[in-house]
Design a protein around this motif. Sequence first.
Motif, PDB file in Angstrom:
ATOM      1  N   ILE A  20      18.210   6.571 -15.519  1.00 17.85           N
ATOM      2  CA  ILE A  20      17.548   7.491 -14.592  1.00 17.85           C
ATOM      3  C   ILE A  20      16.443   8.267 -15.307  1.00 17.85           C
ATOM      4  N   VAL A  21      16.753   8.783 -16.487  1.00 14.50           N
ATOM      5  CA  VAL A  21      15.777   9.582 -17.247  1.00 14.50           C
ATOM      6  C   VAL A  21      14.616   8.708 -17.716  1.00 14.50           C
ATOM      7  N   VAL A  22      14.928   7.511 -18.196  1.00 18.18           N
ATOM      8  CA  VAL A  22      13.863   6.604 -18.653  1.00 18.18           C
ATOM      9  C   VAL A  22      12.956   6.206 -17.484  1.00 18.18           C
ATOM     10  N   SER A  23      13.545   5.973 -16.324  1.00 15.91           N
ATOM     11  CA  SER A  23      12.751   5.613 -15.144  1.00 15.91           C
ATOM     12  C   SER A  23      11.751   6.709 -14.803  1.00 15.91           C
ATOM     13  N   LEU A  24      12.204   7.973 -14.855  1.00 15.99           N
ATOM     14  CA  LEU A  24      11.299   9.098 -14.602  1.00 15.99           C
ATOM     15  C   LEU A  24      10.197   9.164 -15.660  1.00 15.99           C
ATOM     16  N   SER A  25      10.577   8.960 -16.914  1.00 19.23           N
ATOM     17  CA  SER A  25       9.593   9.018 -18.015  1.00 19.23           C
ATOM     18  C   SER A  25       8.508   7.957 -17.850  1.00 19.23           C
ATOM     19  N   TYR A  53       4.681  -1.006 -16.878  1.00 18.82           N
ATOM     20  CA  TYR A  53       4.685  -1.507 -15.498  1.00 18.82           C
ATOM     21  C   TYR A  53       5.873  -2.436 -15.254  1.00 18.82           C
ATOM     22  N   LEU A  54       6.130  -3.337 -16.188  1.00 21.23           N
ATOM     23  CA  LEU A  54       7.234  -4.284 -16.023  1.00 21.23           C
ATOM     24  C   LEU A  54       8.593  -3.614 -16.201  1.00 21.23           C
ATOM     25  N   VAL A  55       8.723  -2.795 -17.239  1.00 21.48           N
ATOM     26  CA  VAL A  55      10.010  -2.174 -17.548  1.00 21.48           C
ATOM     27  C   VAL A  55      10.411  -1.175 -16.463  1.00 21.48           C
ATOM     28  N   ALA A  56       9.430  -0.486 -15.864  1.00 28.89           N
ATOM     29  CA  ALA A  56       9.735   0.520 -14.835  1.00 28.89           C
ATOM     30  C   ALA A  56      10.483  -0.104 -13.666  1.00 28.89           C
ATOM     31  N   ASP A  57      10.009  -1.229 -13.169  1.00 28.40           N
ATOM     32  CA  ASP A  57      10.686  -1.893 -12.049  1.00 28.40           C
ATOM     33  C   ASP A  57      12.051  -2.439 -12.466  1.00 28.40           C
ATOM     34  N   TRP A  58      12.118  -2.985 -13.661  1.00 20.81           N
ATOM     35  CA  TRP A  58      13.387  -3.560 -14.133  1.00 20.81           C
ATOM     36  C   TRP A  58      14.457  -2.486 -14.272  1.00 20.81           C
ATOM     37  N   PHE A  94      15.601   8.712  -5.525  1.00 21.73           N
ATOM     38  CA  PHE A  94      14.635   8.938  -6.605  1.00 21.73           C
ATOM     39  C   PHE A  94      14.184   7.602  -7.196  1.00 21.73           C
ATOM     40  N   LEU A  95      15.139   6.673  -7.292  1.00 20.21           N
ATOM     41  CA  LEU A  95      14.781   5.349  -7.807  1.00 20.21           C
ATOM     42  C   LEU A  95      13.853   4.623  -6.834  1.00 20.21           C
ATOM     43  N   LEU A  96      14.092   4.820  -5.534  1.00 18.67           N
ATOM     44  CA  LEU A  96      13.189   4.247  -4.534  1.00 18.67           C
ATOM     45  C   LEU A  96      11.801   4.870  -4.662  1.00 18.67           C
ATOM     46  N   LEU A  97      11.782   6.176  -4.941  1.00 18.13           N
ATOM     47  CA  LEU A  97      10.508   6.874  -5.177  1.00 18.13           C
ATOM     48  C   LEU A  97       9.805   6.289  -6.395  1.00 18.13           C
ATOM     49  N   HIS A  98      10.576   6.003  -7.439  1.00 18.76           N
ATOM     50  CA  HIS A  98      10.003   5.417  -8.660  1.00 18.76           C
ATOM     51  C   HIS A  98       9.516   3.993  -8.420  1.00 18.76           C
TER      52      HIS A  98
END
Length: 689
Positions: A20-25, A53-58, A94-98
């Motif tokens: 969760i924290v990494v996704s926000l970062s 870009y790739l890691v964020a979605d994964w 929040f993940l959907l937002l990300h």
Amino acid sequence: MEIFIVAKKLWMKLNLRGMIVVSLSLQVALIFLAPIRKRSSRRGIILLTWSAYLVADWIADYAFGLISKAQITAGTSNSEAAAYADLLAFWAPFLLLHLGGPDTITAFVLEDNELWRRHLLRLGVAGYVFYQSLTSNKLIGPTILMFIGGLIKYIERTYALWLGSFSKFPDSLLASDDAGPNYAKLMEEYSSKKEANIPASIKMTPEPEMESPGDEAKSRKAKGPTTLDDREVIKEAFNYFSTYKGLLVDLIFSFRQRNETMKFFRSRTFEDAFRVIETELNFFYDVLYTKAAVIHYLTGYIFRAISICSVIIAFALFHVLDKHGFHEYDIRITYALLHGAIGLEFVALSMLICSDWTIAFLGRYEEYRIGKTVIEFLVKLKSKSSSMPIFYSRWSKSIFQYNLIDSQLRRLPKWIEKPLHHISLKEFFNDLKSGRQEPYTDELGKLIFDVLIQMSYAVGDSDSIKKMCATRGKWALEKKEDCKDLLSFVSEVDYGESLLLWHIATELCYNKDEDTNFYSKTRKKTSKILSDYMLYLMIKQPNMMSTVAGIGQIRFRDTCAEMHKFNSEKFFAGSKTMESVCQSLLVVPTDVKPADVKGDRSKSVLFDACILAKELDKFEETKWEIVSEVWVELLAYAAIHCRPYNHAQQLSKGGELLTLIWLLTVHLGLSKQFQIVEGHARAKLLVEK
């Protein structure tokens, strides 16, 4: 065994919270990092953006799976676990937002736009997680609000990908169907009049004639070019973007549009012409790689307001909520997510307000005092920020260089080169040691613009346009006196061979000649930059030259082999330098053509280029003027014949000079896409009394 179970549970908790924290970062990194890639050609920035870009979605997808699994486990446990499940349900939006991503990037490459259908599947996963939390959830209020905000952001991204896909893009640009005059009805009436012996005729009512190029040239000479301010640059760029965005999918345009555009650009200075082109290409970039095509409209503004309000209200509800039963660190993570979401929304809002799109949108209300005041404020705000080009420049303004002779002088020793060749690392190391960049300069821009303007005045009908689009040095040589001996080096060889010939000849002359007057010195420098740039495109960016280079790669390799052989066998006093190698090449007797001695098995043009260099030496005063104008023609030819799709790909990599020249040639009427001779002319049946 129990230790492993405890360790597994601990890992699941830490794993999910870490994701969760990494996704926000990553979202924070992307919103600032993504815009830089259109302004910088540095490989490190492009690689970093690609990775994020790739890691964020994964990571977001992985976290969704962890939340879904944790909810099932928590639903069958005690009240503390149930409270944790409620919090997980609140984290899911929040993940959907990300996954909706920042406004600054929707696609990393054009191919990503074609995957918009895959993004629809993630909505099902998010909906399932949300559905699981609907019963007995004490966070149901803020969860619903966050889900609304996340849903809007995600739909924006999916819709932007759909609009930017080349399967959809052409449909959005096609004009309404035009069947023209009712031919059957008109001919029936005409025939009936004839049968009744009533005099009748069919007459076309043409469009009003545009100002002729000759009259326009006189007008421009009398008034002189006018200067545009930043507001006018954005306004004009947006107008031309709206008209010519069909270039990306090879749509055709009318000669009326061509004449209107030519009139505008011919009356500009070269600085303003390139400013308009750069801004127009930024609009192209935004449509293909960001959410601009979705959010910069009235409905987009409304949904963005709803999204921001949903996040803020969700924060307020969570803040006043009784948090009994939640772990302290879970509450801190939730606050971090909420603060991050609000911060990202307001950063995106500030970028939206200060964008060129907003200035262009407000231009519709420029006649009102409030609209004009807001536009002037935004333009001043952007101009004050221009001191940081990495954040506010419109393209990299870097021109990659590659030199044939220099690459051979820098070759690695054979004992290193052979092993690298076997493990496919030879080209990588060659790029590291020979790749360099030159900055775009006003002198280069002025040279290109002046030559293209002259070519523009030489075209009229469609035949002359085709002829000018096909020239690659011939026009520049034919208008000069005593250049007949040079014509064979452009008209009797293919494009790839011509490019190599002029590249080597330019290098030979460059290292031989001493700097004289300022004009020759400037032309000499710009010729060198264009020469190395064109070879870079042919060797390192073959997709940009695939329609014109022919067997250029084979000819380049054979020429390099002959150059290496010459360097290995020739005796040099002292160290090998560019000057000494060029001097040694020029002293080789070339009375007999190389093909008459070697045959045509080898495609090398090394000593043919030496013959060209010796021919150029005969033009002492005008040599660099000739060479520079030939290079501009070779550049324009490559730009015109490069596929628009390939030009579009370069917009996300710092931009390419060739792409700017492509759009400039279109605006100066040097394009095969002007094919509609008549506009809205209509036929009328005239009956004589």
